[in-house]
Design a protein around this motif. Structure first.
Motif, PDB file in Angstrom:
ATOM      1  N   SER A 219       0.856  -1.175   0.000  1.00 35.82           N
ATOM      2  CA  SER A 219       0.000   0.000   0.000  1.00 35.82           C
ATOM      3  C   SER A 219       0.899   1.233   0.000  1.00 35.82           C
ATOM      4  O   SER A 219       2.048   1.174   0.438  1.00 35.82           O
ATOM      5  N   PHE A 220       0.380   2.335  -0.523  1.00 38.85           N
ATOM      6  CA  PHE A 220       1.168   3.565  -0.547  1.00 38.85           C
ATOM      7  C   PHE A 220       0.245   4.754  -0.355  1.00 38.85           C
ATOM      8  O   PHE A 220      -0.933   4.723  -0.703  1.00 38.85           O
ATOM      9  N   LYS A 221       0.800   5.818   0.213  1.00 35.79           N
ATOM     10  CA  LYS A 221       0.024   7.039   0.416  1.00 35.79           C
ATOM     11  C   LYS A 221       0.951   8.248   0.419  1.00 35.79           C
ATOM     12  O   LYS A 221       1.988   8.239   1.073  1.00 35.79           O
ATOM     13  N   HIS A 222       0.570   9.281  -0.325  1.00 37.14           N
ATOM     14  CA  HIS A 222       1.283  10.546  -0.286  1.00 37.14           C
ATOM     15  C   HIS A 222       0.834  11.360   0.927  1.00 37.14           C
ATOM     16  O   HIS A 222      -0.340  11.339   1.297  1.00 37.14           O
ATOM     17  N   HIS A 223       1.774  12.082   1.503  1.00 40.12           N
ATOM     18  CA  HIS A 223       1.487  12.950   2.635  1.00 40.12           C
ATOM     19  C   HIS A 223       2.127  14.306   2.397  1.00 40.12           C
ATOM     20  O   HIS A 223       3.156  14.418   1.710  1.00 40.12           O
ATOM     21  N   HIS A 224       1.559  15.342   2.976  1.00 39.87           N
ATOM     22  CA  HIS A 224       2.181  16.659   2.932  1.00 39.87           C
ATOM     23  C   HIS A 224       2.347  17.190   4.344  1.00 39.87           C
ATOM     24  O   HIS A 224       1.712  16.692   5.295  1.00 39.87           O
ATOM     25  N   TYR A 225       3.202  18.173   4.507  1.00 41.50           N
ATOM     26  CA  TYR A 225       3.412  18.757   5.825  1.00 41.50           C
ATOM     27  C   TYR A 225       3.829  20.216   5.705  1.00 41.50           C
ATOM     28  O   TYR A 225       4.313  20.668   4.660  1.00 41.50           O
ATOM     29  N   ASP A 226       3.623  20.931   6.790  1.00 46.25           N
ATOM     30  CA  ASP A 226       4.072  22.316   6.905  1.00 46.25           C
ATOM     31  C   ASP A 226       5.385  22.349   7.675  1.00 46.25           C
ATOM     32  O   ASP A 226       5.659  21.459   8.502  1.00 46.25           O
ATOM     33  N   TYR A 227       6.180  23.339   7.423  1.00 47.09           N
ATOM     34  CA  TYR A 227       7.464  23.498   8.111  1.00 47.09           C
ATOM     35  C   TYR A 227       7.756  24.994   8.198  1.00 47.09           C
ATOM     36  O   TYR A 227       6.947  25.822   7.756  1.00 47.09           O
ATOM     37  N   ASP A 228       8.899  25.358   8.724  1.00 45.53           N
ATOM     38  CA  ASP A 228       9.246  26.765   8.899  1.00 45.53           C
ATOM     39  C   ASP A 228       9.777  27.351   7.591  1.00 45.53           C
ATOM     40  O   ASP A 228      10.956  27.651   7.451  1.00 45.53           O
ATOM     41  N   TYR A 229       8.882  27.505   6.627  1.00 36.69           N
ATOM     42  CA  TYR A 229       9.281  27.996   5.308  1.00 36.69           C
ATOM     43  C   TYR A 229       9.702  29.465   5.354  1.00 36.69           C
ATOM     44  O   TYR A 229      10.494  29.916   4.509  1.00 36.69           O
ATOM     45  N   LYS A 230       9.194  30.217   6.315  1.00 38.68           N
ATOM     46  CA  LYS A 230       9.579  31.630   6.405  1.00 38.68           C
ATOM     47  C   LYS A 230      11.061  31.772   6.736  1.00 38.68           C
ATOM     48  O   LYS A 230      11.750  32.629   6.172  1.00 38.68           O
ATOM     49  N   THR A 231      11.561  30.934   7.628  1.00 37.33           N
ATOM     50  CA  THR A 231      12.995  30.963   7.934  1.00 37.33           C
ATOM     51  C   THR A 231      13.819  30.499   6.742  1.00 37.33           C
ATOM     52  O   THR A 231      14.853  31.094   6.412  1.00 37.33           O
ATOM     53  N   ALA A 232      13.366  29.435   6.081  1.00 43.48           N
ATOM     54  CA  ALA A 232      14.082  28.953   4.897  1.00 43.48           C
ATOM     55  C   ALA A 232      14.165  30.048   3.839  1.00 43.48           C
ATOM     56  O   ALA A 232      15.215  30.253   3.205  1.00 43.48           O
ATOM     57  N   SER A 233      13.068  30.765   3.629  1.00 44.30           N
ATOM     58  CA  SER A 233      13.048  31.860   2.661  1.00 44.30           C
ATOM     59  C   SER A 233      13.948  33.002   3.107  1.00 44.30           C
ATOM     60  O   SER A 233      14.676  33.587   2.298  1.00 44.30           O
ATOM     61  N   ALA A 234      13.923  33.312   4.395  1.00 49.20           N
ATOM     62  CA  ALA A 234      14.748  34.414   4.914  1.00 49.20           C
ATOM     63  C   ALA A 234      16.232  34.139   4.715  1.00 49.20           C
ATOM     64  O   ALA A 234      17.005  35.058   4.384  1.00 49.20           O
ATOM     65  N   PHE A 235      16.656  32.892   4.896  1.00 45.56           N
ATOM     66  CA  PHE A 235      18.056  32.545   4.681  1.00 45.56           C
ATOM     67  C   PHE A 235      18.474  32.770   3.224  1.00 45.56           C
ATOM     68  O   PHE A 235      19.657  32.970   2.938  1.00 45.56           O
ATOM     69  N   MET A 236      17.509  32.731   2.317  1.00 47.07           N
ATOM     70  CA  MET A 236      17.824  32.935   0.902  1.00 47.07           C
ATOM     71  C   MET A 236      17.970  34.416   0.548  1.00 47.07           C
ATOM     72  O   MET A 236      18.391  34.742  -0.561  1.00 47.07           O
ATOM     73  N   GLN A 237      17.643  35.305   1.481  1.00 48.74           N
ATOM     74  CA  GLN A 237      17.758  36.740   1.224  1.00 48.74           C
ATOM     75  C   GLN A 237      19.195  37.192   1.477  1.00 48.74           C
ATOM     76  O   GLN A 237      19.477  38.032   2.333  1.00 48.74           O
ATOM     77  N   ASN A 238      20.114  36.602   0.741  1.00 50.40           N
ATOM     78  CA  ASN A 238      21.537  36.863   0.967  1.00 50.40           C
ATOM     79  C   ASN A 238      22.220  37.537  -0.219  1.00 50.40           C
ATOM     80  O   ASN A 238      23.441  37.721  -0.216  1.00 50.40           O
ATOM     81  N   GLY A 239      21.436  37.871  -1.238  1.00 50.07           N
ATOM     82  CA  GLY A 239      22.000  38.531  -2.410  1.00 50.07           C
ATOM     83  C   GLY A 239      22.737  37.613  -3.360  1.00 50.07           C
ATOM     84  O   GLY A 239      23.284  38.073  -4.364  1.00 50.07           O
ATOM     85  N   LEU A 240      22.738  36.320  -3.059  1.00 46.70           N
ATOM     86  CA  LEU A 240      23.487  35.357  -3.875  1.00 46.70           C
ATOM     87  C   LEU A 240      22.588  34.326  -4.548  1.00 46.70           C
ATOM     88  O   LEU A 240      23.046  33.616  -5.445  1.00 46.70           O
ATOM     89  N   LEU A 241      21.347  34.227  -4.117  1.00 47.97           N
ATOM     90  CA  LEU A 241      20.432  33.206  -4.609  1.00 47.97           C
ATOM     91  C   LEU A 241      19.223  33.841  -5.286  1.00 47.97           C
ATOM     92  O   LEU A 241      18.878  34.986  -5.010  1.00 47.97           O
ATOM     93  N   PRO A 242      18.557  33.113  -6.177  1.00 48.80           N
ATOM     94  CA  PRO A 242      17.391  33.660  -6.875  1.00 48.80           C
ATOM     95  C   PRO A 242      16.261  34.014  -5.905  1.00 48.80           C
ATOM     96  O   PRO A 242      15.752  33.155  -5.184  1.00 48.80           O
TER      97      PRO A 242
END
Length: 274
Positions: A219-242
């Motif tokens: 049997s198989f089942k897909h699952h989704h979850y929430d995480y701290d995406y705001k922190t992940a996005s904030a780390f990308m605000q470094n002027g080096l990443l898209p």
């Protein structure tokens, strides 16, 4: 084909995920989910591309390594360990994705330690195992091309040779970024989805897959979850990443649909229905 295929023996629930993409926060939460469900590290499997668009490639690889989970090589691992000049994602030259990769890929190269690169050298091309009475193959893009994009709408005649070549009943793939399953003629192609980027559905949630054996059958089942995406996005605000990718973590919408077939492109912003 000269392939490094590792044959596994697995019992109990199996957690499969793709594309951590240097998203340390998403991987941290997934490990917590696996621990809470008492899924052993050796039963947690990555379909490749631990490193990618986000800001913490070294931390992500080291977390995965210390977790003790299993993983195969995605095209990004292959390119990084070989010291290649690009990600090998098979983006169209001159496309937006190609342009963005010229930012995040050298950034990742500059951040990865020798230890992380040596760890990538140990990763096999594929896993195979018998589970729930089925022969299962784990791959990245396709068996024939690690960076090939296979979607649900991809014609079955393109999927079928992978089953014939591997003698698999079930293939679990990665690379394309979207969760799906496609069943035909008693064969099953599943994509677990990725955890490093949302599934272009207008939400920041990310996806993984659970395999289980019930009464000797799969049997198989897909699952989704929430995480701290705001922190992940904030780390990308470094002027080096898209910054477009940093926004995607928050909006759940891809910057563009260049890699998508018409069917999947037309579903942008709609909920994933599995």
């Amino acid at each position: 084909m000269d392939k490094k295929i590792e044959h596994l023996k697995l019992k109990g629930k199996v957690l499969i995920f793709g594309g951590a993409y240097s998203n340390y926060q998403a991987l941290t939460t997934l490990k917590q989910i696996a621990d809470a469900q008492n899924i052993a590290p050796e039963n947690c499997i990555s379909t490749g591309d631990l490193v990618g668009y986000c800001a913490q490639p070294e931390e992500t690889v080291q977390l995965f390594k210390s977790w003790g989970a299993r993983g195969i090589s995605g095209n990004v691992e292959i390119q990084l360990r070989e010291g290649a000049e690009n990600c090998g994602c098979d983006f169209r030259e001159g496309s937006r994705c190609d342009g963005f990769s010229q930012l995040w890929y050298p950034y990742a190269q500059s951040k990865l330690s020798k230890d992380s690169l040596e760890f990538m050298e140990t990763l096999p091309d594929h896993f195979s195992f018998n589970y729930g009475g089925k022969n299962i193959m784990i791959l990245h893009g396709s068996y024939f091309q690690v960076s090939e994009f296979i979607f649900k709408s991809t014609a079955w005649k393109k999927k079928l040779p992978n089953f014939i070549e591997t003698k698999a009943d079930v293939i679990v793939g990665g690379h394309c970024g979207l969760p799906f399953y496609h069943e035909k003629d008693d064969k099953l192609w599943i994509n677990a989805g990725v955890i490093g980027m949302p599934a272009n559905d207008g939400t920041p949630r990310v996806w993984y897959l659970i395999l289980d054996e019930k009464n000797g059958s799969l049997s198989f089942k897909h699952h989704h979850y929430d995480y701290d995406y705001k922190t992940a996005s904030a780390f990308m605000q470094n002027g080096l990443l898209p910054q477009e990718y940093a926004r995607t973590l928050v909006t759940g919408l891809w910057d563009n649909c260049e890699i998508l077939p018409p069917v999947e492109s037309g579903l942008q912003g709609y909920g994933i229905n599995l």
